[in-house]
Design an enzyme around this catalytic site. Structure first.
Site, PDB file in Angstrom:
ATOM      1  N   ASP A 136      11.887   6.302  44.195  1.00  0.00           N
ATOM      2  CA  ASP A 136      10.874   7.077  44.922  1.00  0.00           C
ATOM      3  C   ASP A 136       9.631   7.232  44.061  1.00  0.00           C
ATOM      4  O   ASP A 136       9.694   7.089  42.839  1.00  0.00           O
ATOM      5  CB  ASP A 136      11.410   8.446  45.360  1.00  0.00           C
ATOM      6  CG  ASP A 136      11.739   9.363  44.185  1.00  0.00           C
ATOM      7  OD1 ASP A 136      12.327   8.877  43.202  1.00  0.00           O
ATOM      8  OD2 ASP A 136      11.398  10.564  44.240  1.00  0.00           O
ATOM      9  N   GLU A 196      13.861  11.666  42.718  1.00  0.00           N
ATOM     10  CA  GLU A 196      13.531  12.209  41.396  1.00  0.00           C
ATOM     11  C   GLU A 196      12.240  12.992  41.434  1.00  0.00           C
ATOM     12  O   GLU A 196      12.114  14.056  40.808  1.00  0.00           O
ATOM     13  CB  GLU A 196      13.429  11.062  40.375  1.00  0.00           C
ATOM     14  CG  GLU A 196      13.412  11.533  38.920  1.00  0.00           C
ATOM     15  CD  GLU A 196      12.050  11.946  38.400  1.00  0.00           C
ATOM     16  OE1 GLU A 196      11.994  12.615  37.357  1.00  0.00           O
ATOM     17  OE2 GLU A 196      11.011  11.626  39.021  1.00  0.00           O
TER      18      GLU A 196
HETATM   19  N1  BES Z   1       8.882   9.633  34.840  1.00  0.00           N
HETATM   20  C1  BES Z   1       8.508  10.986  34.998  1.00  0.00           C
HETATM   21  C2  BES Z   1       8.823  11.843  33.790  1.00  0.00           C
HETATM   22  C3  BES Z   1       8.143  11.476  32.498  1.00  0.00           C
HETATM   23  C4  BES Z   1       7.064  10.613  32.448  1.00  0.00           C
HETATM   24  C5  BES Z   1       8.606  12.007  31.326  1.00  0.00           C
HETATM   25  C6  BES Z   1       6.455  10.281  31.229  1.00  0.00           C
HETATM   26  C7  BES Z   1       8.004  11.696  30.129  1.00  0.00           C
HETATM   27  C8  BES Z   1       6.928  10.825  30.084  1.00  0.00           C
HETATM   28  C9  BES Z   1       9.200  11.540  36.229  1.00  0.00           C
HETATM   29  O1  BES Z   1       9.150  10.656  37.317  1.00  0.00           O
HETATM   30  C10 BES Z   1       8.461  12.760  36.698  1.00  0.00           C
HETATM   31  O2  BES Z   1       7.312  12.680  36.999  1.00  0.00           O
HETATM   32  N2  BES Z   1       9.167  13.860  36.779  1.00  0.00           N
HETATM   33  C11 BES Z   1       8.651  15.031  37.389  1.00  0.00           C
HETATM   34  C12 BES Z   1       9.832  15.906  37.709  1.00  0.00           C
HETATM   35  C13 BES Z   1       9.625  16.926  38.753  1.00  0.00           C
HETATM   36  C14 BES Z   1       8.929  16.473  39.974  1.00  0.00           C
HETATM   37  C15 BES Z   1      10.916  17.627  39.081  1.00  0.00           C
HETATM   38  C16 BES Z   1       7.670  15.736  36.475  1.00  0.00           C
HETATM   39  O3  BES Z   1       7.801  15.689  35.242  1.00  0.00           O
HETATM   40  O4  BES Z   1       6.726  16.335  36.997  1.00  0.00           O
HETATM   41 ZN    ZN Z   2       7.073  10.843  38.150  1.00  0.00          ZN
END
Ligand code: BES
Ligand code: ZN
Length: 450
Positions: free
Chosen positions: A79, A144
């Protein structure tokens, strides 16, 4: 033997699905994307299946289990975030384009390019050698970006099938300068929306202004009450559980600071002229090791062209708190609610809706699997990986530990300037191809540990 897949062509196919999990009208695109993954995974020789949930489907694929081998679970997500604002994109977000060594599209780096690199790495090894050095499970979810609301239940239900020794995940980024990095800590997250209700209907702001509480003003005041002038969060108890940095972590942060080119490089990445934040901590520390409160959206009142003299009946703000080890998201949401209620003036009603939440996650980069992961990064990218604490969140990591009892090792492939969640998201083609090489070394190295 099947013929090799063209990696960039496969990536472009994957990127054409507008698999936006937060928008219900895209549910069919998520289903189609999951099905595309299942076909790909089964075409490379894995036992692949799509499992429906109350939300987007989960894709599973695995090798047969050889009890003599270790089992590695590779997690990723298909997603993506909404592409908005659309006018920020040079070309349409779901029409991938390659320019100057980068592939541009929503999801290119977060997370389609990264998870596909692992799939194609496995495909290559299977094609060339007929087997993998470990038992492998791919777990690829479609929620996610909205906090994985149905994955925990899925993990509980499929616990036996998912038994493994560790999880390897590429859903983070390389260090500044595109240097390989093992991310050993990610922040947690706790989301909430606050809605302030005032008069029964929108009112004339001249006839009632001065006599009736304005919900938009109250939202502004509530947001302003979150921080003091030095950037510290004023919610009582907010910092109580924060785990302090260890000596080696401070050293790693200094090494990172040097590699990162200091604040100047971060300003450049963010497109700002000044960095701000909690006093007493470096920028790297504030992003990776300190909790924060952010406003993600705010609204209320007239949004159209020109002016309209209205006193809005309601206003809202969407907030997220980024958390570090050992803060408990539920405790933080309760403390925040209590504080915001105490700051709400008379004459309005405050509604608080708690959203998704996930604890911060840390693994040990000096464990045998941590070293295996570092070897894979070094082997594929030709430089010793830095150790990174990153500010983003992958809430399911804490749940993988809780339910499957395994640690997650984060081998980020996104370039630091990949603009994830922003317009013109992109992934360096060399990182994508490097990820394919990395997968092979990783599985070989992990096979040795026990
Ligand atoms: N891939 C990211 C998380 C990430 C990116 C961690 C770069 C470290 C470096 C993930 O898809 C993301 O965006 N997670 C969300 C989680 C939330 C929506 C619950 C976030 O961090 O905002
Ligand atoms: Zn993300």
């Amino acid at each position: 033997m099947s013929s090799p897949l063209d990696p960039l062509q496969k990536l472009a196919e994957f990127l054409r699905f507008p698999s936006i999990s937060t928008q219900p009208e895209h549910a069919p695109d998520l289903i189609a994307c999951a099905e595309w993954l299942r076909e790909l995974l089964s075409s490379i020789g894995l036992e692949a299946s799509v499992h429906s949930t109350l939300g987007s489907p989960v894709v599973l694929a695995c090798t047969p289990r050889d009890p003599a081998k270790r089992t590695v679970l590779i997690y990723g997500h298909y997603d993506v975030q909404p592409p908005d604002p659309l006018e920020g994109w040079t070309t349409p977000p779901f029409e991938p384009r390659i320019e100057e060594g980068r592939i541009y599209a929503r999801g290119s780096a977060d997370n389609k390019g990264q998870i596909l690199a692992h799939i194609l790495g496995v495909a290559q090894t299977l094609r060339e050698t007929g087997e993998l050095p470990v038992n492998l499970i791919f777990l690829i979810e479609g929620e996610e970006e909205i906090g994985s609301p149905h994955l925990e239940e899925f993990l509980r239900e499929h616990r036996d099938e998912l038994t493994c020794d560790l999880a390897a995940i590429s859903d983070t980024a390389m260090a500044p300068g595109n240097r390989p990095a093992l991310t050993y800590a990610l922040r947690g997250i706790a989301a909430m929306e606050l809605i302030v209700y005032g008069p029964a209907r929108d009112l004339h702001s001249g006839l009632f202004g001065g006599a009736v509480a304005n919900p938009a003003t109250v939202v502004g005041r509530l947001i302003a009450s979150l921080h003091d002038a030095e950037g510290r969060i004023l919610i009582p108890g907010f910092y109580d559980a924060v785990r302090p940095l260890e000596g080696w972590e401070r050293e790693a942060a200094v090494a990172l600071e040097e590699a990162a080119g200091g604040d100047e490089a971060i300003k450049e990445l963010a497109g700002v002229t000044e960095l701000v934040g909690e006093k007493g901590f470096t920028t790297i520390e504030r992003i990776g090791a300190r909790p924060t409160a952010e406003v993600n959206g705010i609204g209320g009142g007239y949004q159209g062209a020109g002016t309209k003299t209205v006193l809005p009946k309601e206003a809202f703000a969407k907030l997220t708190f980024r958390l570090v080890a050992d803060q408990d998201p539920a405790v933080i949401l309760n403390a925040a609610e209590e504080y915001l209620r105490s700051q709400t003036p008379p004459g309005v009603l405050l509604e608080i809706i708690s959203g998704h939440a996930g604890a911060a996650y840390q693994s040990d980069p000096t464990s045998p699997d941590g070293f295996a992961a570092r070897k894979a990064l070094a082997g594929a990218f030709g430089a010793e990986p830095l150790l990174l604490r990153d500010g983003g969140s992958i809430p399911i990591l804490a749940t993988l530990k809780e339910i499957l009892g395994v640690d997650s090792y984060l081998l980020g492939l996104a370039n630091p300037d990949s603009r994830i969640h922003s317009p013109d998201e992109n992934m360096l083609v060399e990182n994508f191809l490097g990820g394919i090489r990395m997968n092979r070394i990783l599985l070989e190295e992990l096979a040795k540990d026990s």
